[in-house]
Design an enzyme around this catalytic site. Sequence first.
Site, PDB file in Angstrom:
ATOM      1  N   PHE A 127      73.728 -58.027  27.779  1.00  0.00           N
ATOM      2  CA  PHE A 127      73.045 -58.830  26.761  1.00  0.00           C
ATOM      3  C   PHE A 127      73.560 -60.270  26.886  1.00  0.00           C
ATOM      4  O   PHE A 127      74.766 -60.498  26.909  1.00  0.00           O
ATOM      5  CB  PHE A 127      73.332 -58.236  25.383  1.00  0.00           C
ATOM      6  CG  PHE A 127      72.663 -58.982  24.263  1.00  0.00           C
ATOM      7  CD1 PHE A 127      71.294 -59.151  24.242  1.00  0.00           C
ATOM      8  CD2 PHE A 127      73.420 -59.511  23.231  1.00  0.00           C
ATOM      9  CE1 PHE A 127      70.681 -59.846  23.210  1.00  0.00           C
ATOM     10  CE2 PHE A 127      72.813 -60.200  22.192  1.00  0.00           C
ATOM     11  CZ  PHE A 127      71.440 -60.371  22.190  1.00  0.00           C
ATOM     12  N   ASP A 198      82.619 -54.337  24.302  1.00  0.00           N
ATOM     13  CA  ASP A 198      81.618 -54.597  23.279  1.00  0.00           C
ATOM     14  C   ASP A 198      80.995 -53.241  22.911  1.00  0.00           C
ATOM     15  O   ASP A 198      80.476 -52.540  23.782  1.00  0.00           O
ATOM     16  CB  ASP A 198      80.575 -55.565  23.856  1.00  0.00           C
ATOM     17  CG  ASP A 198      79.489 -55.937  22.860  1.00  0.00           C
ATOM     18  OD1 ASP A 198      79.146 -55.089  22.006  1.00  0.00           O
ATOM     19  OD2 ASP A 198      78.958 -57.052  22.945  1.00  0.00           O
ATOM     20  N   TYR A 223      75.247 -54.225  12.177  1.00  0.00           N
ATOM     21  CA  TYR A 223      73.857 -54.103  11.704  1.00  0.00           C
ATOM     22  C   TYR A 223      73.010 -53.152  12.550  1.00  0.00           C
ATOM     23  O   TYR A 223      71.858 -52.932  12.244  1.00  0.00           O
ATOM     24  CB  TYR A 223      73.173 -55.478  11.607  1.00  0.00           C
ATOM     25  CG  TYR A 223      73.242 -56.344  12.844  1.00  0.00           C
ATOM     26  CD1 TYR A 223      72.471 -56.065  13.967  1.00  0.00           C
ATOM     27  CD2 TYR A 223      74.068 -57.462  12.882  1.00  0.00           C
ATOM     28  CE1 TYR A 223      72.535 -56.862  15.092  1.00  0.00           C
ATOM     29  CE2 TYR A 223      74.146 -58.269  14.004  1.00  0.00           C
ATOM     30  CZ  TYR A 223      73.377 -57.963  15.113  1.00  0.00           C
ATOM     31  OH  TYR A 223      73.447 -58.756  16.223  1.00  0.00           O
ATOM     32  N   LYS A 224      73.585 -52.604  13.625  1.00  0.00           N
ATOM     33  CA  LYS A 224      72.814 -51.662  14.440  1.00  0.00           C
ATOM     34  C   LYS A 224      73.051 -50.245  13.892  1.00  0.00           C
ATOM     35  O   LYS A 224      72.646 -49.971  12.768  1.00  0.00           O
ATOM     36  CB  LYS A 224      73.192 -51.831  15.911  1.00  0.00           C
ATOM     37  CG  LYS A 224      72.712 -53.194  16.445  1.00  0.00           C
ATOM     38  CD  LYS A 224      73.150 -53.507  17.854  1.00  0.00           C
ATOM     39  CE  LYS A 224      72.610 -54.878  18.280  1.00  0.00           C
ATOM     40  NZ  LYS A 224      73.283 -55.413  19.478  1.00  0.00           N
ATOM     41  N   ARG A 372      61.701 -49.673  24.568  1.00  0.00           N
ATOM     42  CA  ARG A 372      62.994 -49.086  24.238  1.00  0.00           C
ATOM     43  C   ARG A 372      62.866 -48.289  22.945  1.00  0.00           C
ATOM     44  O   ARG A 372      62.279 -48.762  21.973  1.00  0.00           O
ATOM     45  CB  ARG A 372      63.980 -50.248  24.067  1.00  0.00           C
ATOM     46  CG  ARG A 372      65.413 -49.885  24.075  1.00  0.00           C
ATOM     47  CD  ARG A 372      66.282 -51.129  24.033  1.00  0.00           C
ATOM     48  NE  ARG A 372      66.199 -51.813  22.740  1.00  0.00           N
ATOM     49  CZ  ARG A 372      67.171 -52.584  22.238  1.00  0.00           C
ATOM     50  NH1 ARG A 372      68.269 -52.807  22.925  1.00  0.00           N
ATOM     51  NH2 ARG A 372      67.027 -53.160  21.069  1.00  0.00           N
TER      52      ARG A 372
HETATM   53  C1  LIG Z   1      73.387 -56.888  19.487  1.00  0.00           C
HETATM   54  C2  LIG Z   1      74.390 -57.380  20.481  1.00  0.00           C
HETATM   55  C3  LIG Z   1      75.158 -58.530  20.213  1.00  0.00           C
HETATM   56  C4  LIG Z   1      74.895 -59.302  18.964  1.00  0.00           C
HETATM   57  O1  LIG Z   1      75.558 -60.514  18.892  1.00  0.00           O
HETATM   58  P1  LIG Z   1      75.369 -61.407  17.587  1.00  0.00           P
HETATM   59  O2  LIG Z   1      76.506 -62.345  17.640  1.00  0.00           O
HETATM   60  O3  LIG Z   1      75.371 -60.490  16.407  1.00  0.00           O
HETATM   61  O4  LIG Z   1      74.041 -62.079  17.682  1.00  0.00           O
HETATM   62  C5  LIG Z   1      76.135 -58.885  21.126  1.00  0.00           C
HETATM   63  N1  LIG Z   1      76.343 -58.163  22.260  1.00  0.00           N
HETATM   64  C6  LIG Z   1      75.593 -57.071  22.553  1.00  0.00           C
HETATM   65  C7  LIG Z   1      75.834 -56.318  23.812  1.00  0.00           C
HETATM   66  C8  LIG Z   1      74.594 -56.664  21.677  1.00  0.00           C
HETATM   67  O5  LIG Z   1      73.844 -55.596  21.963  1.00  0.00           O
END
Ligand SMILES: *Cc1c(COP(=O)(O)O)cnc(C)c1O
Length: 424
Positions: A127, A198, A223-224, A372
Amino acid sequence: MKMITRQDCQSLDQQDQLATSRDEFSIADGVIYLDGNSLGAMPRQALSQAYQTVEQQWGLGLIQSWNDAGWFDLPYKLGDRVAGLIGAAPGEVVVTDSTSINLYKALAAALQLRPDRKVVLLESSNFPTNNYITQGLLAQLNPDYTIRYAEADDIEAAINDEVAAVCLTQVHYKTGRLLDMASITDKTHRAGAISIWDLCHSAGALEVDLNACGVDFAIGCTYKYLNGGPGSPAYIFMATRHHNQVQQPLTGWWSHAEPFAFERDYRPTPGIGQMLSGTQPIVSLALVNVGLETFKQVDICALRRKSIALGQLLIDLMEQRCPSYGFDLISPEHAEQRGSHVSFAHEHGYPIMKALINAGVIGDFRAPDTVRFGIAPLYLRYSDIWDAVEILHEMMATGSWQNEIVTNSDDADPESGRRPTRVT
Ligand SMILES: *Cc1c(COP(=O)(O)O)cnc(C)c1O
């Protein structure tokens, strides 16, 4: 393979020991929510908690609530709760800031532990925020730093004694591929490097055991799968052995040893509190607690088993009902190599997903061609998976997905791959 019927799915629902968890969520009739890996569904308690925090704690308690309602301690209290879901000890996690910001802090701290090394290893297709934050930090530090990018299959081979830190996402946001945290962390340490994981797409969906794997730092969002609400603060883990050995760069007053002494110069508080920076959004933090409550009675191993069963059901039903419509499974075939979402590539993935969403089947699209489906086992039923595939089958068989006029307005979310464009 034996044909799977809706009745089979209903009887799986009847035997499902996690079935009652769904009652804790507010999910509209007619919606099949396959995007809990992007934004978790709303726990029913969220509304009353928000009401209490705003009306009572803020409205009536006013500034006294920093102490009386425990606002000041929330990052620690919530951190200890998250710790229980990711194999960390109390006092090793705080809930604060965003995943992106926490990555900045963790990586900067990790690099201090290896001052003589100048390479950070990343997965190239991760990501983007993980790449971007690393690029931003390294640009601040000095020009000697470089990023070494590797793809999943080549990660272990790319770890050597030049690498200071290995920063990876346990479950890939697009493919759902699950990396072997134990083996990669072991390789990282044998090369003398620091590991950062992460957990955005893993915590709350599968077993994560940071301390058993010897992980140094970890970050992730709430939030996920953790159902903390849109934009809710993230968490950061630092193994106890590193406490007071490093200083993260965003040394705000919340991590000062005596924040209310208002001294001129910074002195870090001992322990995980040194990962805090400044004042947090309290209403949102309060909702993180509600999200974590939904895991209270839940055995994570049972949750993982259900997630695997639902994911496999989706893959099997796609083979059974949609084999000739051009969907290619891009997630690992074997469940033990998969996180909790299942992705397919399709050249018309974007309008197809738009049509599905209009029909109440909410998954998402990731550029350039990925549809997805997130499997949040706390609130999904086996029959939901059956219904979702049936709706997709109907749409593909009749060609009705092509009626989808895509307009230019919606679908910005923290991971959305592309702005909508008109396709018909
Ligand atoms: C959702 C996600 C993020 C989210 O980062 P934010 O700082 O909350 O925008 C970061 N890394 C990964 C791999 C994600 O899937």
